[in-house]
Design an enzyme around this catalytic site. Structure first.
Site, PDB file in Angstrom:
ATOM      1  N   LYS A  22       8.838   0.601  -1.660  1.00 28.77           N
ATOM      2  CA  LYS A  22       8.873   0.944  -3.208  1.00 28.77           C
ATOM      3  C   LYS A  22       7.704   2.161  -3.334  1.00 28.77           C
ATOM      4  CE  LYS A  22       5.901  -1.623  -5.412  1.00 28.77           C
ATOM      5  NZ  LYS A  22       4.655  -0.857  -6.042  1.00 28.77           N
ATOM      6  N   ASN A  23       6.872   1.937  -2.595  1.00 27.63           N
ATOM      7  CA  ASN A  23       5.791   2.936  -2.811  1.00 27.63           C
ATOM      8  C   ASN A  23       6.015   4.591  -2.397  1.00 27.63           C
ATOM      9  OD1 ASN A  23       4.474   1.257  -4.337  1.00 27.63           O
ATOM     10  ND2 ASN A  23       2.971   0.814  -2.925  1.00 27.63           N
ATOM     11  N   CYS A 115      -4.271  -1.594 -15.649  1.00 26.84           N
ATOM     12  CA  CYS A 115      -3.386  -2.694 -15.500  1.00 26.84           C
ATOM     13  C   CYS A 115      -3.829  -3.783 -14.651  1.00 26.84           C
ATOM     14  CB  CYS A 115      -2.236  -2.398 -14.106  1.00 26.84           C
ATOM     15  SG  CYS A 115      -3.113  -2.500 -12.477  1.00 26.84           S
ATOM     16  N   ARG A 120      -7.614   1.825 -14.393  1.00 29.69           N
ATOM     17  CA  ARG A 120      -6.722   2.901 -13.267  1.00 29.69           C
ATOM     18  C   ARG A 120      -7.132   4.287 -13.843  1.00 29.69           C
ATOM     19  NH1 ARG A 120      -2.538   0.047 -10.417  1.00 29.69           N
ATOM     20  NH2 ARG A 120      -2.223   1.676  -9.245  1.00 29.69           N
ATOM     21  N   ASP A 305      -3.073  -3.448  -0.634  1.00 27.38           N
ATOM     22  CA  ASP A 305      -1.966  -4.185  -0.892  1.00 27.38           C
ATOM     23  C   ASP A 305      -1.457  -5.342  -0.052  1.00 27.38           C
ATOM     24  OD1 ASP A 305      -0.109  -1.157  -1.937  1.00 27.38           O
ATOM     25  OD2 ASP A 305      -1.515  -2.245  -2.842  1.00 27.38           O
ATOM     26  N   ARG A 397       9.007  -6.960  -8.742  1.00 28.33           N
ATOM     27  CA  ARG A 397       8.808  -5.560  -9.002  1.00 28.33           C
ATOM     28  C   ARG A 397       8.820  -4.760  -7.490  1.00 28.33           C
ATOM     29  NH1 ARG A 397       3.213  -4.469 -10.633  1.00 28.33           N
ATOM     30  NH2 ARG A 397       3.950  -2.194  -9.951  1.00 28.33           N
TER      31      ARG A 397
HETATM   32  C1  EPZ Z   1      -0.922   3.474  -5.157  1.00 29.71           C
HETATM   33  O1  EPZ Z   1      -1.580   3.485  -6.142  1.00 29.71           O
HETATM   34  C2  EPZ Z   1       0.082   2.175  -4.715  1.00 29.71           C
HETATM   35  N1  EPZ Z   1       1.201   2.357  -5.746  1.00 29.71           N
HETATM   36  C3  EPZ Z   1      -0.598   0.967  -4.900  1.00 29.71           C
HETATM   37  O2  EPZ Z   1       0.322  -0.086  -4.672  1.00 29.71           O
HETATM   38  C4  EPZ Z   1      -1.797   1.030  -3.880  1.00 29.71           C
HETATM   39  O3  EPZ Z   1      -2.435  -0.300  -4.024  1.00 29.71           O
HETATM   40  C5  EPZ Z   1      -2.844   2.307  -3.929  1.00 29.71           C
HETATM   41  O4  EPZ Z   1      -1.905   3.353  -3.888  1.00 29.71           O
HETATM   42  C6  EPZ Z   1      -3.642   2.323  -3.061  1.00 29.71           C
HETATM   43  O5  EPZ Z   1      -3.343   2.182  -1.671  1.00 29.71           O
HETATM   44  C7  EPZ Z   1       2.217   2.961  -5.515  1.00 29.71           C
HETATM   45  O6  EPZ Z   1       2.338   3.930  -4.403  1.00 29.71           O
HETATM   46  C8  EPZ Z   1       3.254   3.161  -6.523  1.00 29.71           C
HETATM   47  P1  EPZ Z   1      -4.762   5.624  -5.860  1.00 29.71           P
HETATM   48  P2  EPZ Z   1      -2.312   4.613  -6.874  1.00 29.71           P
HETATM   49  O7  EPZ Z   1      -4.644   6.613  -6.951  1.00 29.71           O
HETATM   50  O8  EPZ Z   1      -1.467   5.953  -6.586  1.00 29.71           O
HETATM   51  C9  EPZ Z   1      -9.063   5.310  -8.233  1.00 29.71           C
HETATM   52  C10 EPZ Z   1       1.361  -2.025  -4.975  1.00 29.71           C
HETATM   53  O9  EPZ Z   1       0.833  -3.180  -4.886  1.00 29.71           O
HETATM   54  N2  EPZ Z   1      -8.520   6.659  -8.876  1.00 29.71           N
HETATM   55  O10 EPZ Z   1      -4.776   5.669  -4.434  1.00 29.71           O
HETATM   56  O11 EPZ Z   1      -2.396   4.200  -8.259  1.00 29.71           O
HETATM   57  C11 EPZ Z   1      -8.153   3.975  -8.666  1.00 29.71           C
HETATM   58  O12 EPZ Z   1      -8.410   3.599  -9.952  1.00 29.71           O
HETATM   59  C12 EPZ Z   1       0.489  -1.025  -5.681  1.00 29.71           C
HETATM   60  O13 EPZ Z   1       2.542  -1.649  -4.631  1.00 29.71           O
HETATM   61  C13 EPZ Z   1      -9.312   7.273  -9.708  1.00 29.71           C
HETATM   62  O14 EPZ Z   1     -10.285   6.958 -10.019  1.00 29.71           O
HETATM   63  O15 EPZ Z   1      -3.681   4.411  -6.164  1.00 29.71           O
HETATM   64  C14 EPZ Z   1      -8.193   3.232  -7.489  1.00 29.71           C
HETATM   65  O16 EPZ Z   1      -9.667   2.280  -7.762  1.00 29.71           O
HETATM   66  C15 EPZ Z   1      -0.732  -1.536  -6.198  1.00 29.71           C
HETATM   67  N3  EPZ Z   1      -8.894   8.516 -10.454  1.00 29.71           N
HETATM   68  C16 EPZ Z   1      -8.332   4.192  -6.128  1.00 29.71           C
HETATM   69  O17 EPZ Z   1      -8.768   5.433  -6.723  1.00 29.71           O
HETATM   70  C17 EPZ Z   1      -7.559   9.039 -10.222  1.00 29.71           C
HETATM   71  O18 EPZ Z   1      -7.321   9.862 -10.842  1.00 29.71           O
HETATM   72  C18 EPZ Z   1      -7.125   4.365  -5.482  1.00 29.71           C
HETATM   73  O19 EPZ Z   1      -5.941   4.819  -6.326  1.00 29.71           O
HETATM   74  C19 EPZ Z   1      -6.606   8.260  -9.273  1.00 29.71           C
HETATM   75  C20 EPZ Z   1      -6.918   7.276  -8.613  1.00 29.71           C
END
Ligand code: EPZ
Length: 423
Positions: A22-23, A115, A120, A305, A397
Site C-alpha cells: 500500500k505504502n 489522524c 501529523r 507499522d 485500508r
Molecule cells: C508513512 O507515513 C506511512 N504511510 C506510515 O504508514 C508510516 O507509519 C510512516 O511513513 C512512518 O514509517 C504511507 O506511506 C502512506 P512520515 P508518513 O512523514 O509519510 C513527522 C500505515 O500504517 N513529520 O515519515 O505520514 C510525523 O508527524 C501508515 O500504513 C513532521 O513532523 O510518515 C511523524 O511523527 C501509518 N513533519 C514523523 O515525522 C512533516 O512534514 C514520520 O512521519 C512530516 C512528518
C-alpha cells in the site's frame, strides 16, 4: 461498516501470497499524474487505493484496477485542486501535492488534519516544495500553492527522514529544471520503489549508500509499466499471526530483505525463520519468549507499522517486553483494547511495558487505526473463546481480504456486515 467474529485458539498452517505494498503504491499513483499513461502491477485492492483513484478521477484521469493491475490515463486531467472530503478520506492524500504542482504549476488542497496516530504536521513537505520554487499561501484552511516560474532544483536537508516529505519532493523534482539533492531522506523500501517507477518513466533519480536522493529534472515523464514491491508490513502481520498461535507458515511473493529489522525479533521470541528467493518460512514455539526492547525507528530500524502486531504477540509471551514508539506521539490506542482481552500492558507516554500473560480471552473490541486493528485480529486468533472486532474499516485500508487469507490457513474468522449478513 462491518466486524470480524474470530473463534480463538486457532492453529494456522499453509501458505500465503503477500499482497503489493500500500505504502509503495500510493506515492506511485500520485506520480502517475506526471505521465501520459501508466500500468501499475501488483497494486493491492484496498480502500486507500480506492481513495487515491477517487482523487485521480476527480482530477480528470481515468483509472481502472483489474486483477491487481491499475491503469491510469491522465489525458483528461483538468483540475488542480483536491476537495476537503477527498483529503479527509485518506491522510496520505498529501502526497498528491507535489505531483499536482508539477503538472499544473498550481495546487489547491485542504489542510490535511491529524489522524488516529496524533498530530501529523506537513511542515517538511511545504518547506521542501518552497525550496523547489513553490509559493504557498494558507487560505482559510486551504493551501494555495503556485509555481509561477516553474519548479527548479534545490539542495534540501530534512530535519527528520519523513517518508511522505521525501516522496513529495522526489515527485516534484523529477520534472523540475536542474538538480535536486535530498539529504537525510527517508530510506524505506517504498522510497526506492518510487525511484524505480520514476526512472521507468524516463526520470533521473539516484540514491547513494547514505540514502541521499539525487534527482535530475527532465522535461516530461513518459508512459510506463511498473510492478509494486511486496507489502513488508502485511508480511510482518501474517508472521505475527503464525507466531502467536504457535503455527508454521510459508509466505511467498515476499521480500525478506525488507524485513531485516523484524526477523531477528521473531527469532528473539523463539521462532525459526528461513528466507528463500521471495519466500519466508516461520516455525513458532508453543509459547513465545519476551522481547527485551522494541524501539521503532526510521528504516532500516524497526518499523512503527509493525509495533502493534508485535505488541499483541508479546502479550502472550513468557515475560516482560518493552516498547518505545519514536515515530508517532499517540500510537498505543490498541493497548487498551488488548487489555480488554486480558493483556497486561502499561503505557507511559512513548513507552509501553507488556507483561506476558498465559492466556488471552475473547472480547468485544474496537479497531482504532489500521495497524492497531490488525493487532486485535492477531490477539483474537490466539485468545480463548470468541472475539468481536468492530470498526474494521480501519483494517480494510491496508489488508486485502484479511478474513479470506486467514480462513485459507484454517482460522475461524468471518466478517459480518452491520446488517448481520456474513461476507
Ligand atoms: C508513512 O507515513 C506511512 N504511510 C506510515 O504508514 C508510516 O507509519 C510512516 O511513513 C512512518 O514509517 C504511507 O506511506 C502512506 P512520515 P508518513 O512523514 O509519510 C513527522 C500505515 O500504517 N513529520 O515519515 O505520514 C510525523 O508527524 C501508515 O500504513 C513532521 O513532523 O510518515 C511523524 O511523527 C501509518 N513533519 C514523523 O515525522 C512533516 O512534514 C514520520 O512521519 C512530516 C512528518
Amino acid at each position: 461498516m462491518g466486524k470480524y467474529i474470530v473463534e480463538g485458539q486457532a492453529r494456522l498452517q499453509g501458505e500465503l501470497r503477500v499482497q503489493g505494498s500500500k505504502n509503495a503504491a500510493l506515492p506511485i499513483l500520485a506520480a502517475t499524474l506526471l505521465t501520459p499513461h501508466s500500468v501499475v502491477h501488483n497494486c493491492p485492492n484496498l480502500s486507500d487505493i480506492g481513495a487515491a483513484s477517487n482523487i485521480l478521477e476527480y482530477l480528470g484521469c481515468r483509472c481502472s484496477l483489474e486483477e491487481g493491475t491499475m491503469t491510469v490515463d491522465t489525458a483528461g486531467c483538468c483540475r488542480d485542486d483536491i476537495p476537503d472530503n477527498l483529503m479527509r478520506e485518506m491522510r496520505s492524500s498529501i502526497v498528491f501535492l507535489g505531483a499536482i504542482i508539477a503538472r499544473c504549476a498550481r495546487a489547491r488542497i485542504s489542510m490535511p488534519g491529524g489522524c488516529e496516530l496524533g498530530p501529523r504536521p506537513i511542515d517538511m513537505h511545504l518547506s521542501g516544495l518552497k525550496k523547489l520554487g513553490v509559493s504557498i499561501r494558507d487560505d482559510y484552511g486551504y493551501l494555495d500553492c503556485r509555481a509561477e516560474h516553474g519548479l527548479h532544483g534545490a539542495k534540501i536537508s530534512l530535519p527528520f527522514p519523513s517518508v511522505g516529505a521525501t516522496e513529495n519532493i522526489m515527485i516534484a523534482a523529477s520534472v523540475a529544471r536542474g538538480d535536486t539533492e535530498i539529504h537525510n531522506a527517508a530510506r524505506e523500501p517504498e522510497i526506492y520503489d518510487l525511484a524505480a517507477f520514476l526512472c521507468a518513466c524516463g526520470g533521473k533519480v539516484q540514491i547513494d549508500s547514505s540514502g541521499t536522493v539525487y534527482v535530475s529534472g527532465v522535461e516530461q515523464l513518459q508512459s510506463c509499466e511498473h510492478t509494486v514491491i511486496p507489502d513488508r508490513i502485511v508480511a510482518a502481520t501474517w508472521l505475527s499471526c503464525a507466531a502467536i498461535t504457535g503455527s508454521r507458515l510459508h509466505l511467498y511473493d515476499v521480500e525478506p530483505q525488507h524485513l531485516t529489522a523484524c526477523i531477528p525479533m521473531f527469532e528473539e521470541a523463539g521462532c525459526e525463520l528461513r528466507a528463500g528467493e521471495s519466500t519466508l518460512d516461520i516455525v513458532s514455539p508453543r509459547r513465545l519468549l519476551p522481547l527485551r526492547m522494541v524501539r521503532t525507528m526510521p528504516y532500516p530500524g524497526f518499523p512503527t507499522d509493525a509495533q502493534a502486531p508485535f505488541m499483541a504477540m508479546c502479550a502472550l509471551s513468557s515475560g516482560t517486553s518493552v516498547f518505545v514508539e519514536n515515530i508517532f506521539e499517540n500510537r498505543y490506542k490498541h493497548a487498551g483494547e488488548l487489555c480488554r482481552m486480558g493483556a497486561n500492558i502499561k503505557v507511559e507516554g512513548r513507552v509501553a511495558v507488556v507483561q506476558g500473560v498465559p492466556l488471552l480471552h475473547g472480547a468485544k473490541v474496537e479497531c482504532t487505526d489500521l495497524r492497531g486493528g490488525a493487532s486485535l485480529v492477531v490477539a483474537a486468533l490466539a485468545a480463548q473463546g470468541d472475539s468481536e472486532i468492530s470498526e474494521i474499516r480501519h483494517v480494510e485500508r491496508g489488508y486485502e481480504d484479511l478474513e479470506g487469507n486467514l480462513r485459507s490457513l484454517g482460522a475461524k474468522i468471518k466478517k459480518v456486515e452491520k446488517s448481520g449478513d456474513i461476507c
